[in-house]
Motif scaffolding. Structure first.
Motif, PDB file in Angstrom:
ATOM      1  N   THR A 107      -7.527   9.701  -3.033  1.00  0.00           N
ATOM      2  CA  THR A 107      -7.958  10.561  -1.923  1.00  0.00           C
ATOM      3  C   THR A 107      -9.054  11.525  -2.382  1.00  0.00           C
ATOM      4  O   THR A 107      -9.986  11.833  -1.624  1.00  0.00           O
ATOM      5  N   ASP A 137      -5.898   8.719   4.490  1.00  0.00           N
ATOM      6  CA  ASP A 137      -7.272   8.414   4.892  1.00  0.00           C
ATOM      7  C   ASP A 137      -7.621   9.143   6.186  1.00  0.00           C
ATOM      8  O   ASP A 137      -8.720   9.682   6.345  1.00  0.00           O
ATOM      9  N   ASP A 219     -11.629   1.714   1.842  1.00  0.00           N
ATOM     10  CA  ASP A 219     -10.492   2.101   1.015  1.00  0.00           C
ATOM     11  C   ASP A 219      -9.830   0.807   0.544  1.00  0.00           C
ATOM     12  O   ASP A 219      -9.274   0.061   1.354  1.00  0.00           O
ATOM     13  N   ALA A 221      -7.293   0.436  -1.595  1.00  0.00           N
ATOM     14  CA  ALA A 221      -5.989   0.669  -2.241  1.00  0.00           C
ATOM     15  C   ALA A 221      -5.157  -0.613  -2.281  1.00  0.00           C
ATOM     16  O   ALA A 221      -4.529  -0.927  -3.284  1.00  0.00           O
ATOM     17  N   HIS A 222      -5.166  -1.358  -1.174  1.00  0.00           N
ATOM     18  CA  HIS A 222      -4.368  -2.582  -1.103  1.00  0.00           C
ATOM     19  C   HIS A 222      -5.196  -3.832  -1.391  1.00  0.00           C
ATOM     20  O   HIS A 222      -4.702  -4.955  -1.255  1.00  0.00           O
ATOM     21  N   TYR A 244      -2.342   2.220  -9.240  1.00  0.00           N
ATOM     22  CA  TYR A 244      -0.886   2.125  -9.450  1.00  0.00           C
ATOM     23  C   TYR A 244      -0.229   1.063  -8.586  1.00  0.00           C
ATOM     24  O   TYR A 244       0.944   0.768  -8.760  1.00  0.00           O
ATOM     25  N   LYS A 245      -0.981   0.481  -7.632  1.00  0.00           N
ATOM     26  CA  LYS A 245      -0.405  -0.569  -6.793  1.00  0.00           C
ATOM     27  C   LYS A 245      -0.572  -1.904  -7.528  1.00  0.00           C
ATOM     28  O   LYS A 245       0.124  -2.142  -8.504  1.00  0.00           O
TER      29      LYS A 245
END
Ligand SMILES: *Cc1c(COP(=O)(O)O)cnc(C)c1O
Length: 420
Positions: A107, A137, A219, A221-222, A244-245
């Motif tokens: 973030t 987000d 983003d 992240a995934h 960390y994912k």
């Protein structure tokens, strides 16, 4: 493939899997009965590589033995430590090394990127996000709009799925851009939606945004470590992600950041600065005006936490050893297999809301549970499945190619069937 629902077939697929040995490189949490749990939560927190502890210990030892000298004389000197991560990270997200840096957290990086790439004017101040955006987000974009003096309720435009559907259409994004002609400053969506698992076409979104005069950021992240992002080719202005994912670097570990090379040397862009983004040659002279490093590194603020970076380094080396292309191929097979088994259950109590095409998803499948209460989720959890529940009615499961196998998928579906 995939006509066979037997356990024997699952085991055979594991035998044929050339990446199966990587499972041994991870600690798999145990269920209360002492067996391995079925860990399908790598989309939330990736498992710990066994090598991480040694890498962390190396840095602790060097700190103990060398103190400040470790900056230059540690086995992996701390001064340039972030550079040890760059090449492997860039390969995974499909970028040039100078377009990528590991720093801060997700973030924070999103805010830093919006400082540079969200530059609203009274005419063009709106931001398009996807309707089911991750809360952080949403808060980040809303606060950026407020910070610049705009009402978030007017500034934020949601790209929504059509009625009765779960995933939005690209044509509807185009309509939004047309309807809000010359008013959209930024398109900022999740590359892979955290809720549905939908993987968007980043290149098409970027082209649409740019054609309409907006900048475009993702983003991831995934997406990072899960799908083939090809960030450079997408043409996106920026992207951010966490490690960390799918990137298995430990709870709250560092974030990643991509800045397209067209901005690498653009010193006109406003940015928030710190000494770590300054020209490495003169960083310690401490007297010069700020002179950003070429590329993404020029957005760094602080000297980074080496202990967290050690975990990222270990994990990226595993990705490199396995080969991201190989992992992605296995991921497609594994998820298709899991989907096949799920469709064989033949129950109208669950349905998969993730797109069925491999190029529109990563490894995650999101199961919509009809007449939802959390009881089905709770009963599979009691049987040793670690997945996650998202209100109002979704169970997310993610078979991760580095450490999950076909047997996990088979066992999961069997447990689910029994508990239904
Ligand atoms: C996981 C996730 C975050 C978390 O942000 P942090 O800053 O790492 O806490 C943010 N956005 C998305 C889309 C996520 O999936």
């Amino acid at each position: 493939m995939n006509k066979d629902t037997s356990l024997a077939y699952a085991l055979e697929l594991d035998q044929q899997d050339e990446l199966s040995r990587f499972r041994e490189s991870f600690h798999i949490p145990k269920h209360t009965d002492g067996t391995n749990s079925i860990y399908f939560c790598g989309n939330s927190l990736g498992l710990q590589p066994k090598a991480t502890k040694d890498q962390l210990n190396q840095e602790l030892e060097d700190w103990a033995n060398l103190g400040v000298e470790g900056h230059f004389h540690a086995k992996n000197p701390w001064m340039p430590y972030h550079e040890f991560l760059t090449k492997n990270m860039a390969t995974i997200v499909g970028a040039h090394p100078h377009e990528v840096v590991i720093m801060n957290t997700l973030t924070t990086n999103l805010h830093l990127m919006m400082v540079s790439f969200y530059r609203p004017t009274p005419k063009r101040f709106k931001i398009i996000i996807e309707a089911d955006a991750f809360p952080s987000d949403r808060y980040a974009v809303a606060s950026q709009a407020s910070f610049h003096g705009y009402d978030p309720n007017l500034a934020i435009i949601e790209w929504k799925p059509r009625k009765g559907e779960h995933t939005p259409h690209l044509e509807d994004l185009k309509d939004l851009l047309d309807t809000n002609k010359d008013e959209i400053a930024l398109v900022m969506v999740g590359a892979v939606n955290y809720y549905t698992g939908q993987f968007f076409n980043l290149k098409e979104i970027t082209q649409l945004g740019h054609q309409h005069g907006a900048l475009v950021g993702f983003d991831c992240a995934h997406g990072a470590g899960n799908v083939d992002l090809r960030l450079h080719d997408s043409g996106a202005d920026f992207a951010v992600w966490c490690t960390y994912k799918y990137l298995n670097s430990g709870p709250g570990s560092l974030g990643g950041c991509f800045v397209h090379e067209r901005h690498a040397q653009n010193n006109e862009l406003p940015r928030f600065t710190g000494w770590w983004g300054h020209n490495k040659e003169t960083r310690f002279k401490m007297r010069d005006d700020f002179e950003p490093i070429y590329g993404a590194e020029g957005w760094q603020l602080s000297n980074p936490p080496i202990l967290s970076m050690a975990a990222v380094k270990t994990s990226l080396e595993l990705f490199n050893e396995a080969g991201f292309h190989n992992l992605r191929n296995k991921s497609i097979q594994l998820t298709n297999y899991l989907e096949f088994l799920l469709t064989q259950i033949n129950s109208d109590r669950i349905s998969i809301i993730t797109p069925t095409q491999s190029n529109q998803r990563g490894c995650q499948l999101s199961l919509d549970v009809k007449n939802a209460d959390k009881s089905l989720f709770e009963s599979i959890s009691a049987r040793g499945v670690i997945a996650d529940w998202r209100e109002p009615d979704v169970i997310r499961i993610a078979p991760v190619p580095l450490y999950n196998n076909y047997e996990d998928c088979w066992k999961f579906v069997n447990i689910l069937k029994e508990e239904m």
